[in-house]
Structures are given as C-alpha cells and as structure tokens.
Design a protein around this motif. Structure first.
Motif, PDB file in Angstrom:
ATOM      1  N   GLY A 177       0.801  -1.219   0.000  1.00 37.77           N
ATOM      2  CA  GLY A 177       0.000   0.000   0.000  1.00 37.77           C
ATOM      3  C   GLY A 177       0.833   1.267   0.000  1.00 37.77           C
ATOM      4  O   GLY A 177       0.401   2.307   0.496  1.00 37.77           O
ATOM      5  N   ILE A 178       2.065   1.200  -0.566  1.00 38.46           N
ATOM      6  CA  ILE A 178       2.906   2.385  -0.717  1.00 38.46           C
ATOM      7  C   ILE A 178       2.462   3.112  -1.989  1.00 38.46           C
ATOM      8  O   ILE A 178       2.513   2.541  -3.075  1.00 38.46           O
ATOM      9  N   PRO A 179       2.029   4.356  -1.893  1.00 38.02           N
ATOM     10  CA  PRO A 179       1.553   5.080  -3.079  1.00 38.02           C
ATOM     11  C   PRO A 179       2.622   5.172  -4.166  1.00 38.02           C
ATOM     12  O   PRO A 179       3.819   5.231  -3.880  1.00 38.02           O
ATOM     13  N   GLU A 180       2.175   5.218  -5.404  1.00 41.00           N
ATOM     14  CA  GLU A 180       3.095   5.237  -6.540  1.00 41.00           C
ATOM     15  C   GLU A 180       4.059   6.412  -6.474  1.00 41.00           C
ATOM     16  O   GLU A 180       5.242   6.282  -6.794  1.00 41.00           O
ATOM     17  N   GLU A 181       3.544   7.564  -6.031  1.00 39.85           N
ATOM     18  CA  GLU A 181       4.386   8.761  -6.025  1.00 39.85           C
ATOM     19  C   GLU A 181       5.504   8.685  -4.977  1.00 39.85           C
ATOM     20  O   GLU A 181       6.439   9.496  -5.010  1.00 39.85           O
ATOM     21  N   ASP A 182       5.422   7.735  -4.056  1.00 40.62           N
ATOM     22  CA  ASP A 182       6.440   7.617  -2.998  1.00 40.62           C
ATOM     23  C   ASP A 182       7.503   6.560  -3.306  1.00 40.62           C
ATOM     24  O   ASP A 182       8.479   6.423  -2.557  1.00 40.62           O
ATOM     25  N   ARG A 183       7.332   5.802  -4.385  1.00 39.61           N
ATOM     26  CA  ARG A 183       8.207   4.644  -4.612  1.00 39.61           C
ATOM     27  C   ARG A 183       9.618   5.035  -5.011  1.00 39.61           C
ATOM     28  O   ARG A 183      10.583   4.341  -4.666  1.00 39.61           O
ATOM     29  N   GLU A 184       9.763   6.127  -5.742  1.00 40.98           N
ATOM     30  CA  GLU A 184      11.111   6.586  -6.081  1.00 40.98           C
ATOM     31  C   GLU A 184      11.902   6.932  -4.824  1.00 40.98           C
ATOM     32  O   GLU A 184      13.101   6.676  -4.726  1.00 40.98           O
ATOM     33  N   GLN A 185      11.204   7.515  -3.839  1.00 40.59           N
ATOM     34  CA  GLN A 185      11.875   7.843  -2.580  1.00 40.59           C
ATOM     35  C   GLN A 185      12.301   6.576  -1.852  1.00 40.59           C
ATOM     36  O   GLN A 185      13.389   6.534  -1.266  1.00 40.59           O
ATOM     37  N   TRP A 186      11.483   5.534  -1.892  1.00 44.62           N
ATOM     38  CA  TRP A 186      11.849   4.262  -1.272  1.00 44.62           C
ATOM     39  C   TRP A 186      13.103   3.694  -1.939  1.00 44.62           C
ATOM     40  O   TRP A 186      13.979   3.137  -1.262  1.00 44.62           O
ATOM     41  N   LEU A 187      13.177   3.819  -3.258  1.00 40.88           N
ATOM     42  CA  LEU A 187      14.375   3.342  -3.955  1.00 40.88           C
ATOM     43  C   LEU A 187      15.614   4.111  -3.511  1.00 40.88           C
ATOM     44  O   LEU A 187      16.694   3.535  -3.345  1.00 40.88           O
ATOM     45  N   ARG A 188      15.464   5.409  -3.300  1.00 40.97           N
ATOM     46  CA  ARG A 188      16.609   6.214  -2.839  1.00 40.97           C
ATOM     47  C   ARG A 188      17.020   5.804  -1.437  1.00 40.97           C
ATOM     48  O   ARG A 188      18.212   5.700  -1.127  1.00 40.97           O
ATOM     49  N   TRP A 189      16.022   5.594  -0.563  1.00 41.78           N
ATOM     50  CA  TRP A 189      16.355   5.139   0.787  1.00 41.78           C
ATOM     51  C   TRP A 189      17.048   3.780   0.745  1.00 41.78           C
ATOM     52  O   TRP A 189      18.026   3.543   1.444  1.00 41.78           O
TER      53      TRP A 189
END
Length: 429
Positions: A177-189
């Motif tokens: 349930g991680i929104p699409e707009e937040d996934r790039e940030q998860w990749l950076r983390w």
C-alpha cells in the motif's frame, strides 16, 4: 584469507578480506574444506563470532531450536545483539537501530509465529498466483521503456536501475500500500542503506523510512484501502496486544525492503550468469516452460544475493563439526558455502539449470531454511521467472556492455550485489 590450524586452534576468517569479497564462491569453498567451523577475525583481532560452512551444519543452525535469533532468549545470560555494536560503528543512531534488530526476522518462538501469521496469507502460493497477470503487466511496461533509457551515445542501459529494481519494488509496494508517487523515494532510501559504506547516510535513510511509514499509517486510518497496510492497521487497532505500533512500522519496513532488494539482485545476478554461460542460456531459450522454474532455483543457489543468514545464538552448548560451540556464542550460517558444498551438490561450481528435477524438494539454501525460511520466496521466484522470460523474449540479442570481470559490485560481507548492470539490448543499440 584463512589460516590452516591444528584441531585445537580454530581456523580463522576475515569477512572483510578483499579477495573474499571479490570471489566469495571459491573463497568460502576453500574455507569449508579446511574446517566446518571458523572463527571470525577483524584484521588481527579475534571475535566471539563463529561461521558455519557445511551444508548439513548450516541446515542444523537454521532449523534447530537450540539456536535463537534474539540473544536475550539465551537462558540465564544477558547478551547484547552482536549487530548492535556493528551498527554503532556504522554511525546508526541507537534510536533507529531497534527497527533493524527487532523485526519478524529477529524474534523467536511465539512472537515469531504471531508476527509471521499476520502476513503469511499475503505470500501463499495461491495468493502469489493471483498476482501473476499484474507482474507480467508491470514487466511488459518496463521492457517497453528500456530502449528509451539507453544512452544515445553508446546504447548502454543500466538493467539494474531501469528494470531489476523497479519490477519488485512496484509489486511489493502495491501489495503493501505504498503510493506510486512515494516509490522513487523508497528506492533512494534503499540505495542509501546498501551504499552506507560510501555515503554514511544509514541513519538518515532509516529515519526517513520510519517517519514515512508513520505518515502512511495515519493516512490509511483516515482512508482505508485494499492493501496489507490497512489490514495490519486493523489488527493493531482491534487488539494492540497482537500487533504493537512499533511492530506495525517494523513489519512494513521489513517487507518492503526485503521484498525488493533481494529479488532485484537475483534478477541482476541471474542475467549476468546466463549471459556468461551461453550453453545454459540456449538450453533455457529452447524450453522456458519446463526450465524456467529450475533455472531460478539454480541461479539462487549459484549466484544468490544473500550469502549469509542473520546471526543465531547457541541457547546451550552445541557440537558442530567436532567443535563445541559454547552457550551464548553468536554464529553465522554461510549460505554461499553450503550452496557449493560437494557433499550435497555434484560439481557445485558448475552452473546447471537442469540440476533440480520437477517435484523435488528445494535443495539449495538461498531462501534460508526452517522457521525463518523466506516469507516471500514464492513471490521472488515468480518475479524472477517473469523477468527472465520477458528479457530473453523481448531482447534476444541482449548482451553485457562490459566484460563480466569489470562489473562493479557492492563490497558487503554476506551479500552478492551489483552496483550497476550495463547492457546493450541489441548489437546495434
């Protein structure tokens, strides 16, 4: 790397030895044939940590209840997790270390079963099968975009960045349930965590992840959805004794990170293996239906991204390979050593995608073994199968853009991970 010794003196190994990091497959194989157990050293200093090298003994450590993940569960002793000091040397703030030390991967007994049951239905073979059309759809979209990602100068594209990572993180984020707009940030983390030896940004990345999950929990409480996060919030809000707020945050962190990091590197490592073993690649092309599942198992054995299990602690004195491991001793099971053990695998250093016949029980230990066997193994295998089939079908002339010995890898003990995977999609790309 390792020193020969008399039976009374332990064989030793430095996990940071550059040669061992460069070629763990032959390095750990040499160590295994010297001794079933070795003492880990740091430079010229000994440590309390032992490493177990042989397949049968590794299975024992991973499945025997005389070994526990949480050192506080060793009876009559007050032990600190050996990783806590490692984290301090990495500059990880004590406030955030518990999110990495007390997840479902680290607890034992009833606590482990309680937490595992809360999410196990999400990763059953039947549930994973229902995700197949969506995995194929995501794969197809990423494959379509690859030519646009290639450098206009030389036609090179980073397959890790533009395919192997986006596929599993998209799938796991949709499940959680991680929104699409937040996934790039998860990749950076995630990248910051994997490259913390270069950047020193480990604490900042963990802090960002924890705060983001807490924000998502508040958002899902106001706007429930059909996802795992909403389900976990429901469990917590109905009965906080079943799932605490800390456990909720840690569960999401663990599932998302574990649910894409290892799969991304299985895809990356696997493609390198296939592209450098043309006989196996042609076998796979000739019969993907039968050989794809076998190939994924063999690639997980031969070049799996996880090469060592989390530390276990002996809850009592245990004898392994003729040496007594004292109660409270930390021990690390070497998956890479076990997966190349000739006592279990014929000609183990040969890549053979026909090695595991249909219907046979999984023999490699790439996904672990016992109660802590990888929860997302079925999903990882499915994603890898779809990824390999898609890449080989869409880009039959795919090739490495650099010699395999020039591929850059992240120097991390217990892991086999590429920093990048430069490829050409066609001879003229």
């Amino acid at each position: 790397m390792a020193t020969s010794a008399t039976p009374a003196t332990p064989v030793t190994v430095d996990l940071l030895d550059p040669e061992l990091l460069r070629d763990p497959f032959h390095g750990y194989s040499r160590l295994r044939e010297q001794s079933p157990m070795a003492q880990v050293v740091h430079g010229d200093r000994g440590s309390a940590l032992w490493i177990v090298t042989r397949h049968a003994d590794v299975r024992l450590v991973l499945s025997d209840r005389r070994f526990v993940n949480n050192p506080r569960n060793v009876p009559g002793m007050e032990l600190e997790d050996a990783r806590a000091e490692i984290f301090r040397t990495m500059g990880i703030d004590d406030e955030y270390a518990p999110y990495l030390l007390r997840s479902v991967l680290d607890v034992d007994g009833g606590d482990h079963l309680r937490l595992r049951r809360l999410v196990s239905r999400t990763f059953t073979a039947r549930r994973v099968a229902t995700l197949l059309p969506r995995v194929r759809e995501i794969t197809g979209r990423l494959l379509d975009r690859l030519p646009d990602r290639a450098s206009p100068q030389d036609g090179v594209v980073d397959l890790l960045e533009h395919f192997a990572y986006p596929l599993p993180i998209t799938v796991i984020c949709e499940l959680v349930g991680i929104p699409e707009e937040d996934r790039e940030q998860w990749l950076r983390w995630s990248s910051a965590l994997m490259r913390s030896h270069e950047t020193g940004n480990f604490t900042a990345a963990i802090r960002g992840i924890v705060e983001h999950i807490e924000e998502l929990v508040a958002r899902r409480r106001a706007e429930p959805a059909d996802d795992l996060l909403t389900a976990l919030i429901g469990v917590h809000d109905e009965d906080g004794a079943v799932l605490s707020e800390f456990e909720l945050v840690t569960m999401v962190l663990t599932i998302v990170l574990a649910g894409h990091e290892t799969t991304a590197h299985l895809i990356g490592n696997g493609m390198v293996a296939l592209l450098t073993h043309r006989d196996q690649l042609e076998l796979l092309r000739a019969d993907t239906t039968v050989l794809l599942p076998r190939a994924v198992h063999e690639l997980m054995r031969w070049c799996g991204p996880v090469q060592a299990a989390r530390f276990r602690y002996a809850a009592e004195d245990v004898e392994i390979g003729g040496r007594r491991l004292r109660k409270g001793s930390p021990v690390m099971a070497s998956l890479v050593s076990a997966n190349f053990d000739p006592r279990r695998f014929a000609d183990p250093h040969r890549l053979d995608i026909t090695r595991q016949p249909d219907g046979r029980q999984e023999t490699h230990l790439g996904f672990g073994h016992g109660l802590h066997y990888c929860l997302g193994a079925a999903l990882a295998r499915q994603e890898a199968e779809v990824a390999f089939a898609g890449l080989l079908g869409r880009y039959p002339d795919l090739s490495l853009a650099v010699p395999p010995e020039n591929l850059d890898r992240i120097p991390m003990p217990g892991a086999w991970r590429l920093a990048a995977l430069p490829v050409r999609l066609s001879p003229t790309a």
